[in-house]
Design an enzyme around this catalytic site. Structure first.
Site, PDB file in Angstrom:
ATOM      1  N   HIS A 102     103.558 -45.652 -49.720  1.00 63.58           N
ATOM      2  CA  HIS A 102     102.470 -46.508 -48.959  1.00 63.58           C
ATOM      3  C   HIS A 102     101.359 -45.599 -48.651  1.00 63.58           C
ATOM      4  O   HIS A 102     100.386 -45.920 -47.860  1.00 63.58           O
ATOM      5  CB  HIS A 102     102.582 -47.396 -48.037  1.00 63.58           C
TER       6      HIS A 102
HETATM    7 FE1  FES Z   1     105.619 -46.465 -46.329  1.00 58.84          FE
HETATM    8 FE2  FES Z   1     106.110 -43.624 -46.363  1.00 58.84          FE
HETATM    9  S1  FES Z   1     104.109 -44.931 -46.204  1.00 58.84           S
HETATM   10  S2  FES Z   1     107.277 -45.312 -46.475  1.00 58.84           S
END
Ligand code: FES
Length: 131
Positions: A94
């Site tokens: 993410h």
């Molecule tokens: Fe979601 Fe690393 S940003 S697991």
């Protein structure tokens, strides 16, 4: 604990295998641990900032400035971040970003990468899992 459990509780790393600017990933208690031999420039950059989302001085995160040792598990949902050319990491899941001290500088991760218990034996050996 039995001897084989204790053996798995620590991971030994030969530091001579990691040149300045290099990183090794080892397994410790089933988790990846990043060991980074930081360059003088990476140390300077890490010391010049306190991070962002969970401010912490670099000096609290390392025992020796040239060696950064952090658990390579993103504090968001547990992915393994990828190394960036500037010495930090970006999480492929993410987009969280960590700096050259393993501090989170862009979320959604809420916390800095964990620093495991570790110690040095002389100049040549690192033992993860032993204080
Ligand atoms: Fe979601 Fe690393 S940003 S697991």
């Amino acid at each position: 604990p039995s001897e084989d459990v204790l053996a798995k509780a620590t991971t030994e790393v030969n530091l001579a295998d990691i040149p300045p600017g290099g990183e090794h990933t080892v397994a410790w208690q089933g988790k990846p641990v990043f060991i980074v031999h930081r360059t003088p420039e990476q140390i300077k950059n890490a010391e010049a900032s306190n991070g962002a989302i969970e401010p912490e001085p670099d000096s609290k995160r390392v025992k020796r400035p040239e060696w950064l040792v952090v658990v390579g598990v993103c504090t968001h949902l547990g992915c393994v971040p990828n190394r960036d050319p500037d010495g930090g990491w970006t999480c492929p899941c993410h987009g969280s970003m960590y700096d050259a001290s393993g501090r989170v500088v862009r979320g959604p991760a809420p916390r800095n990468l964990d620093v495991p218990v570790y110690s040095f034996e002389g100049d040549g050996k690192l033992i993860i899992g032993k204080a």
